[in-house]
Design an enzyme around this catalytic site. Sequence first.
Site, mmCIF file in Angstrom:
data_model
loop_
_atom_site.group_PDB
_atom_site.id
_atom_site.type_symbol
_atom_site.label_atom_id
_atom_site.label_comp_id
_atom_site.label_asym_id
_atom_site.label_seq_id
_atom_site.Cartn_x
_atom_site.Cartn_y
_atom_site.Cartn_z
ATOM 1 N N TYR A 146 0.831 -1.198 0.000
ATOM 2 C CA TYR A 146 0.000 0.000 0.000
ATOM 3 C C TYR A 146 0.865 1.248 0.000
ATOM 4 C CZ TYR A 146 -4.359 -2.450 1.199
ATOM 5 O OH TYR A 146 -5.474 -3.233 1.184
ATOM 6 N N TYR B 39 -1.423 -9.752 0.696
ATOM 7 C CA TYR B 39 -0.325 -9.305 1.568
ATOM 8 C C TYR B 39 -0.485 -9.888 2.962
ATOM 9 C CZ TYR B 39 -3.474 -5.762 3.547
ATOM 10 O OH TYR B 39 -4.505 -5.132 4.165
ATOM 11 N N ARG C 23 -4.006 -11.617 3.629
ATOM 12 C CA ARG C 23 -5.273 -11.144 3.054
ATOM 13 C C ARG C 23 -5.379 -11.624 1.612
ATOM 14 N NH1 ARG C 23 -8.501 -7.408 4.307
ATOM 15 N NH2 ARG C 23 -9.877 -9.095 3.756
ATOM 16 N N HIS D 89 -7.802 -7.954 -2.710
ATOM 17 C CA HIS D 89 -9.086 -7.275 -2.487
ATOM 18 C C HIS D 89 -8.984 -5.801 -2.832
ATOM 19 C CE1 HIS D 89 -6.858 -6.595 1.275
ATOM 20 N NE2 HIS D 89 -7.551 -5.471 1.373
ATOM 21 N N HIS E 57 -10.911 -2.272 -1.536
ATOM 22 C CA HIS E 57 -11.839 -1.666 -0.568
ATOM 23 C C HIS E 57 -12.796 -0.736 -1.306
ATOM 24 C CE1 HIS E 57 -9.463 -2.737 3.101
ATOM 25 N NE2 HIS E 57 -8.458 -2.714 2.251
#
Lengths: 252, 208
Positions: free
Chosen positions: A118, A157, A167, A170, A172
């Site tokens: 991120y 990640y 995770r 995905h 958000h």
Amino acid sequence: MPRWRIPMEHPTSPKGEYFQRDRTMHPPALTPHYKTSVTRSHKNALLSLQNSLSEITGPVFGHNELGALDNDLIRNYAHGGDPIGERIIVHGRVLDEAGRPQPNALLEFWQANAGGRYRHKKDTYLAPIDPNFGGCGRTLSDENGYYMFRTIKPGPYPWRNFVNNWRPAHIHFSIFGPAFAQRLITQMYFEGDPLIWSCPIVRGIPDDDAIRQLIAPLDLNASIPIDTLAYKFDIVLRGRRSTMFENRLEGN
Amino acid sequence: MVQPLDYLRETASQTAGPYVHIGLIPKQAGFDIFENQLGDTMLTPETKGERITIKGHVFDSTGTPLRDVLLEIWQANADGRYNHPDDTQGKPLDETFRGWGRTGSHFETGLYTFKTIKPGAVRGRHTHTMAPHINVWIVARGINIGLNTRMYFSDETEANAKDPVLNLIELEKRRETLIAQRSERDGEVIYTFDIHLQGDNETVFLDI
């Protein structure tokens, strides 16, 4: 003058209260396998409120508040090149529980890059930042509730929950319908990802059908040959009653 | 067999996660991408009403402030009118005031701040009038579904006593968790509104 205006009323939009939220389907506040929820979950019951004007209204957004590239994550943070990764289109409709399209819904989305990193001060994962990828975008649904954006498929990640938790890939999503009572944040997952069913955040949802509703299928019909694959993700917000009987919000 | 009830089901909520700022407040995440950051500024010089600052912390069950929480507020204008087509009260609209704001708590201190105006009273159900209040929505890592609550004002004792929502709270002591405390410093009107997710002073959260 401000850049936003109240839109013309939708001719068929119902004027009643919103359907009650089915909280047996949403994840409860306390899901101990997702460890952070232990200290951040309320212990007292929620207080149920019948809708008043405070709940059936909400902020209205206009097209001129958004930039031309806001829904193109391949271009909106490009610094002299394209981001690395699987080029995809994510598209779908925003509907309510009665199947009515939700026009003018603001969708905001954010995600990691192709390596699962991120662009955020607090993310220290060793996978590198992509200099051409920001990882956020936004768009408004059209008059039929339709939206689309272009991006790079995010990577999985690791996160500090159990020792070896990852995770699933995905994106958000944050969505505004016309009412503050419809406010929703969720996550979209990708068809076929084997990490989905072992994720404590996903499994906080007690209802497997509700989990499946978060998994976007591959959509070859919307993909662009020799260019970009596509996934389809429809979003359902709370429905609304057409008529009020007694207890009118209008007063007497 | 009966006919199927063919309603769709609402999309399930998921946590906003620790990096919610990337999507909703990218500047706080550490990068500049959008020309216009939504929810950043609630006021223009022309906006009508008493200027107020709302400040507070969101605490977890250990008393630690959340440093990754995101809050949104939704409120009426100074005359008690929502900037929305379904507000049928016939009160004046303030075109310079959308009524919605968004902020993240500070990464080190956990303090959050909104600069807004004090809302007027809004009509409630039946013939009730609701006391002036601000609708609050909270998301963060560890919160699986956004939490709704309301903030009321400590200097509206009389209106608060008649408020139909506060009066739904059976335990009178818990009503106090929704009242922000007014103070003034160098001419600035500050309302302090701390939110406790869990524990002795747990804030009343709403299923709206």
